[in-house]
Design an enzyme around this catalytic site. Structure first.
Site, PDB file in Angstrom:
ATOM      1  N   CYS A   1       0.848  -1.197   0.000  1.00  0.00           N
ATOM      2  CA  CYS A   1       0.000   0.000   0.000  1.00  0.00           C
ATOM      3  C   CYS A   1       0.877   1.238   0.000  1.00  0.00           C
ATOM      4  O   CYS A   1       1.423   1.620   1.043  1.00  0.00           O
ATOM      5  CB  CYS A   1      -0.936   0.001   1.212  1.00  0.00           C
ATOM      6  SG  CYS A   1      -1.928   1.502   1.348  1.00  0.00           S
TER       7      CYS A   1
ATOM      8  N   CYS B   1      -0.424   4.069   2.231  1.00  0.00           N
ATOM      9  CA  CYS B   1      -0.249   3.823   3.665  1.00  0.00           C
ATOM     10  C   CYS B   1       1.206   3.967   4.099  1.00  0.00           C
ATOM     11  O   CYS B   1       1.489   4.534   5.168  1.00  0.00           O
ATOM     12  CB  CYS B   1      -0.721   2.410   4.016  1.00  0.00           C
ATOM     13  SG  CYS B   1      -2.346   1.971   3.400  1.00  0.00           S
ATOM     14  N   ASP B   2       2.134   3.463   3.298  1.00  0.00           N
ATOM     15  CA  ASP B   2       3.513   3.296   3.750  1.00  0.00           C
ATOM     16  C   ASP B   2       4.556   4.100   2.981  1.00  0.00           C
ATOM     17  O   ASP B   2       5.731   4.097   3.351  1.00  0.00           O
ATOM     18  CB  ASP B   2       3.899   1.811   3.682  1.00  0.00           C
ATOM     19  CG  ASP B   2       2.994   0.938   4.529  1.00  0.00           C
ATOM     20  OD1 ASP B   2       2.515   1.431   5.564  1.00  0.00           O
ATOM     21  OD2 ASP B   2       2.745  -0.215   4.153  1.00  0.00           O
TER      22      ASP B   2
END
Length: 311
Positions: free
Chosen positions: A137, A140-141
């Protein structure tokens, strides 16, 4: 203690674009609607940073688009529950049974819109470096790799879009793919023009290395067989998806890939069971076609309910 049993007109499994659109339409028809989601509301599209091909929006973040559709569905009475994982279903019964950790639901119609999950990196070391250099992701990261060397694995739209997004963090970005790119040309050209990006085609990642976290990868040139070790701080994997249909095996008909067999009317082999979105066997998988499936499934579900209750 026995679980409480609740009745609904329609249960929708999955809160992506297809599921939420179905909930919007079903709610507008004054049906009792429950949407069950085991993971992130919005599915994979929730992580998209800039959607440019959804009618009515020049550019919109996936999370914002999904939030709007969810709000529309809820405004018409649909209930969206993302915190009660499904344990079992029985779609052959009438009414159909969907049992979660906290409740047993009965409904005359079930719409399966459970979508897909990203395919994991097929290397023995994947588990060792998951979250420590191997990620799925970018939204997300990606921020974890400010001014770092980032690799993206894959050649479709998801991979190239991820690569374009991650250039905002990376000091250097490598797109690694085993064949030729399949992403749309606009996204490809954007990446090619970015000075931070290097595209490595006909190349595979053979091994991961690092002490506690990812530090290097071994890549192989498929044409020459030549191997080299390349320093990277993180890899974001976009190499395909797996249908979320394990729950329904042995009940609804599926093809060899695990997708549910249903026509353009979204009807499965079971009366009162519909399949919508990426989980359905079809040639084109886009946000617009997912929304279309959700619309079709909800409208035909209402017709099915009306006929059943008149009999």
């Amino acid at each position: 203690m026995a679980k409480e049993t609740k009745q609904k007109d329609i249960i929708i499994i999955g809160a992506g674009m297809a599921g939420l659109t179905a909930a919007l339409y079903a709610g507008r028809m004054n049906l009792s609607v429950l949407v069950l989601e085991n993971a992130l509301i919005g599915g994979q599209i929730a992580n998209a940073t800039g959607i440019e091909n959804y009618p009515g929006h020049k550019v919109i973040a996936g999370g914002n688009l999904i939030a709007t559709v969810q709000q529309q569905a809820e405004s018409f009475g649909a209930e969206v529950d993302e915190f009660d994982p499904i344990e079992r279903v029985d779609l052959t019964k009438s009414p159909k049974i969907v049992e979660t950790e906290g409740c047993i639901y009965e409904a005359d119609v079930v719409i399966i819109a459970s979508g897909m999950n990203r395919r994991k990196l097929p290397l023995a070391e994947e588990a060792k470096y998951a979250g420590r250099g191997v990620h799925y992701c970018e939204l997300c990261d990606g921020h974890m790799y400010q001014d770092k060397v980032i690799a993206v694995m894959g050649g479709g739209n998801a991979a190239v879009d991820a690569a374009n997004f991650l250039t905002k963090y990376a000091s250097k970005l490598l797109l690694i793919h085993r064949s030729q790119l399949k992403a749309d040309l606009v996204s490809q050209e954007r990446l090619k023009k970015n000075e931070k990006a290097t595209i490595c085609l006909n190349t595979e990642i053979k091994a991961l290395h690092g002490d506690g976290k990812l530090e290097t990868v071994t890549v192989v040139d498929k044409a020459t067989g030549k191997e080299q070790e390349v320093a990277v701080d993180g890899i974001f994997v976009n190499i395909g998806v797996i249908p979320n249909t394990e729950l329904f095996k042995g009940q609804v008909e599926m093809d060899e890939s695990g997708r549910i067999i249903a026509g353009e009317d979204c009807r499965t082999n079971l009366p009162g069971v519909f399949a919508a979105g990426d989980v359905r066997v079809k040639e084109i998988r886009q946000l617009t076609t997912a929304a279309a499936d959700g619309t079709t499934a909800a409208l035909l579900a209402e017709q099915y309910l009306s006929r059943m209750r008149q009999e």
